[in-house]
Design a protein around this motif. Structure first.
Motif, PDB file in Angstrom:
ATOM      1  N   CYS A  32       0.850  -1.195   0.000  1.00 30.89           N
ATOM      2  CA  CYS A  32       0.000   0.000   0.000  1.00 30.89           C
ATOM      3  C   CYS A  32       0.885   1.244   0.000  1.00 30.89           C
ATOM      4  N   GLN A  33       0.578   2.174  -0.879  1.00 33.87           N
ATOM      5  CA  GLN A  33       1.321   3.433  -0.969  1.00 33.87           C
ATOM      6  C   GLN A  33       0.321   4.582  -1.020  1.00 33.87           C
ATOM      7  N   GLU A  34       0.661   5.680  -0.344  1.00 36.06           N
ATOM      8  CA  GLU A  34      -0.275   6.803  -0.279  1.00 36.06           C
ATOM      9  C   GLU A  34       0.461   8.125  -0.431  1.00 36.06           C
ATOM     10  N   GLU A  35      -0.157   9.046  -1.171  1.00 31.26           N
ATOM     11  CA  GLU A  35       0.336  10.415  -1.306  1.00 31.26           C
ATOM     12  C   GLU A  35      -0.809  11.350  -0.933  1.00 31.26           C
ATOM     13  N   SER A  36      -0.465  12.512  -0.390  1.00 35.93           N
ATOM     14  CA  SER A  36      -1.504  13.456   0.021  1.00 35.93           C
ATOM     15  C   SER A  36      -1.094  14.876  -0.341  1.00 35.93           C
ATOM     16  N   ILE A  37      -2.085  15.746  -0.415  1.00 43.36           N
ATOM     17  CA  ILE A  37      -1.862  17.159  -0.723  1.00 43.36           C
ATOM     18  C   ILE A  37      -2.884  17.975   0.065  1.00 43.36           C
ATOM     19  N   LYS A  38      -2.442  19.102   0.610  1.00 45.89           N
ATOM     20  CA  LYS A  38      -3.320  19.949   1.413  1.00 45.89           C
ATOM     21  C   LYS A  38      -4.236  20.786   0.518  1.00 45.89           C
ATOM     22  N   VAL A  39      -5.443  21.017   0.980  1.00 44.85           N
ATOM     23  CA  VAL A  39      -6.409  21.844   0.246  1.00 44.85           C
ATOM     24  C   VAL A  39      -6.249  23.287   0.731  1.00 44.85           C
ATOM     25  N   PRO A  40      -5.992  24.242  -0.168  1.00 42.03           N
ATOM     26  CA  PRO A  40      -5.838  25.647   0.257  1.00 42.03           C
ATOM     27  C   PRO A  40      -7.139  26.220   0.808  1.00 42.03           C
ATOM     28  N   LYS A  41      -6.982  27.342   1.499  1.00 38.07           N
ATOM     29  CA  LYS A  41      -8.160  28.039   2.001  1.00 38.07           C
ATOM     30  C   LYS A  41      -8.936  28.667   0.833  1.00 38.07           C
ATOM     31  N   ASP A  42     -10.214  28.911   1.059  1.00 37.99           N
ATOM     32  CA  ASP A  42     -11.100  29.521   0.055  1.00 37.99           C
ATOM     33  C   ASP A  42     -11.240  28.654  -1.191  1.00 37.99           C
ATOM     34  N   VAL A  43     -11.008  27.357  -1.047  1.00 39.85           N
ATOM     35  CA  VAL A  43     -11.171  26.431  -2.169  1.00 39.85           C
ATOM     36  C   VAL A  43     -12.090  25.301  -1.731  1.00 39.85           C
ATOM     37  N   LYS A  44     -13.101  25.035  -2.539  1.00 38.59           N
ATOM     38  CA  LYS A  44     -14.022  23.930  -2.266  1.00 38.59           C
ATOM     39  C   LYS A  44     -13.708  22.793  -3.238  1.00 38.59           C
ATOM     40  N   ILE A  45     -13.667  21.578  -2.706  1.00 36.04           N
ATOM     41  CA  ILE A  45     -13.341  20.424  -3.524  1.00 36.04           C
ATOM     42  C   ILE A  45     -14.304  19.291  -3.216  1.00 36.04           C
ATOM     43  N   THR A  46     -14.753  18.621  -4.255  1.00 38.95           N
ATOM     44  CA  THR A  46     -15.602  17.436  -4.106  1.00 38.95           C
ATOM     45  C   THR A  46     -15.007  16.311  -4.945  1.00 38.95           C
ATOM     46  N   ILE A  47     -15.050  15.104  -4.402  1.00 38.98           N
ATOM     47  CA  ILE A  47     -14.549  13.921  -5.104  1.00 38.98           C
ATOM     48  C   ILE A  47     -15.652  12.881  -5.112  1.00 38.98           C
ATOM     49  N   LYS A  48     -16.043  12.454  -6.302  1.00 42.65           N
ATOM     50  CA  LYS A  48     -17.068  11.436  -6.444  1.00 42.65           C
ATOM     51  C   LYS A  48     -16.720  10.553  -7.630  1.00 42.65           C
ATOM     52  N   SER A  49     -16.518   9.272  -7.355  1.00 43.41           N
ATOM     53  CA  SER A  49     -16.182   8.288  -8.398  1.00 43.41           C
ATOM     54  C   SER A  49     -14.948   8.711  -9.184  1.00 43.41           C
ATOM     55  N   LYS A  50     -13.930   9.177  -8.472  1.00 44.07           N
ATOM     56  CA  LYS A  50     -12.645   9.600  -9.057  1.00 44.07           C
ATOM     57  C   LYS A  50     -12.771  10.840  -9.936  1.00 44.07           C
ATOM     58  N   ILE A  51     -13.881  11.552  -9.858  1.00 46.76           N
ATOM     59  CA  ILE A  51     -14.046  12.824 -10.564  1.00 46.76           C
ATOM     60  C   ILE A  51     -13.844  13.940  -9.554  1.00 46.76           C
ATOM     61  N   VAL A  52     -12.812  14.746  -9.757  1.00 47.83           N
ATOM     62  CA  VAL A  52     -12.448  15.815  -8.833  1.00 47.83           C
ATOM     63  C   VAL A  52     -12.974  17.136  -9.384  1.00 47.83           C
ATOM     64  N   GLU A  53     -13.735  17.850  -8.573  1.00 49.40           N
ATOM     65  CA  GLU A  53     -14.255  19.165  -8.957  1.00 49.40           C
ATOM     66  C   GLU A  53     -13.788  20.188  -7.935  1.00 49.40           C
ATOM     67  N   VAL A  54     -13.100  21.221  -8.422  1.00 47.57           N
ATOM     68  CA  VAL A  54     -12.515  22.253  -7.565  1.00 47.57           C
ATOM     69  C   VAL A  54     -13.124  23.593  -7.958  1.00 47.57           C
ATOM     70  N   SER A  55     -13.497  24.387  -6.970  1.00 45.52           N
ATOM     71  CA  SER A  55     -14.054  25.712  -7.239  1.00 45.52           C
ATOM     72  C   SER A  55     -13.386  26.736  -6.343  1.00 45.52           C
ATOM     73  N   GLY A  56     -13.138  27.929  -6.924  1.00 45.94           N
ATOM     74  CA  GLY A  56     -12.501  29.022  -6.202  1.00 45.94           C
ATOM     75  C   GLY A  56     -12.997  30.350  -6.727  1.00 45.94           C
ATOM     76  N   LYS A  57     -12.228  31.404  -6.472  1.00 44.87           N
ATOM     77  CA  LYS A  57     -12.680  32.743  -6.847  1.00 44.87           C
ATOM     78  C   LYS A  57     -12.650  32.982  -8.356  1.00 44.87           C
ATOM     79  N   HIS A  58     -11.887  32.179  -9.107  1.00 41.43           N
ATOM     80  CA  HIS A  58     -11.810  32.350 -10.561  1.00 41.43           C
ATOM     81  C   HIS A  58     -12.667  31.345 -11.322  1.00 41.43           C
ATOM     82  N   GLY A  59     -13.498  30.591 -10.609  1.00 42.68           N
ATOM     83  CA  GLY A  59     -14.364  29.639 -11.297  1.00 42.68           C
ATOM     84  C   GLY A  59     -14.175  28.236 -10.755  1.00 42.68           C
ATOM     85  N   SER A  60     -14.613  27.268 -11.540  1.00 36.51           N
ATOM     86  CA  SER A  60     -14.522  25.867 -11.134  1.00 36.51           C
ATOM     87  C   SER A  60     -13.900  25.037 -12.253  1.00 36.51           C
ATOM     88  N   LEU A  61     -13.196  23.975 -11.863  1.00 34.85           N
ATOM     89  CA  LEU A  61     -12.551  23.066 -12.791  1.00 34.85           C
ATOM     90  C   LEU A  61     -12.886  21.638 -12.400  1.00 34.85           C
TER      91      LEU A  61
END
Length: 215
Positions: A32-61
């Motif tokens: 088992c191997q794991e990597e992690s990354i911190k989520v910045p402030k003022d950023v909303k992130i959702t993960i569902k079925s390996k689809i990552v959606e990120v939203s911030g002040k400039h829009g969403s990706l």
């Protein structure tokens, strides 16, 4: 440890055993191997079925990682993104860091935006750049004295404009690093020198710098 295992198996370390050892070591799998990354402030992130959606002040990706055999989830009450992989070989483990880098680029895009600066380079015939369609299209004229008008449409969410400070400079900006860099590549590839020595004929549009826009 390897010597102890060989002694336990009563295997003598002879040249004939080396290929077997190399094959065994190269095919070892990590449990088992794991990597992690911190989520910045003022950023909303959702993960569902390996689809990552990120939203911030400039829009969403949005980015899809369904093609990778990994496990993606949020930890620490949504403050950290973790990518985990089971029973992977050493080369397969590299995709964990790749996924974290892609997600980090999404964070930078929605908080800072990406910017590519390109310079119009010419020796004799001045290249004329015209921005139309509210920054969605770039037209290049008089490349090497040609009459043909090169029309380059920017990819969705990317805008191009002329630099206010520097002469003969284009500024391409957008939230998605892939679409922004590909739009710069379309401009670069639209005016390549054909049937001439490219060491002598250096005319074209080249990327001079790129990165995030600092607030």
């Amino acid at each position: 440890i390897l010597a102890q295992v060989l002694f336990w198996l009563r295997i003598k370390l002879t040249p004939s055993v080396y290929p077997f050892l190399l094959f065994s070591l190269s095919n070892m799998r990590t449990l088992c191997q794991e990597e992690s990354i911190k989520v910045p402030k003022d950023v909303k992130i959702t993960i569902k079925s390996k689809i990552v959606e990120v939203s911030g002040k400039h829009g969403s990706l949005k980015r899809d990682f369904k093609h990778l055999p990994i496990e993606l989830y949020l930890a620490d009450n949504g403050k950290k993104v973790c990518a985990r992989m089971y029973f992977a070989k050493s080369k397969q483990l590299s995709m964990l860091r790749t996924v974290c880098s892609h997600i980090s680029n999404l964070f930078d895009g929605v908080t800072k935006k990406y910017e590519y600066r390109m310079r119009l380079v010419y020796a004799h015939f001045p290249i004329n750049a015209t921005i139309t369609n509210n920054g969605a299209t770039c037209e290049l004229r008089n490349f090497l004295g040609e009459k043909r008008v090169r029309v380059i449409n920017m990819l969705p969410g990317v805008k191009v404009e002329k630099s206010a400070q520097t002469k003969d400079e284009l500024v391409i900006s957008g939230t998605d690093i892939d679409l922004t860099s590909r739009s710069a590549a379309l401009i670069r590839q639209s005016c390549l020198v054909k049937n001439k020595d490219i060491r002598k004929f250096l005319d074209g549009v080249y990327v001079s710098s790129h990165g995030t826009i600092e607030d």
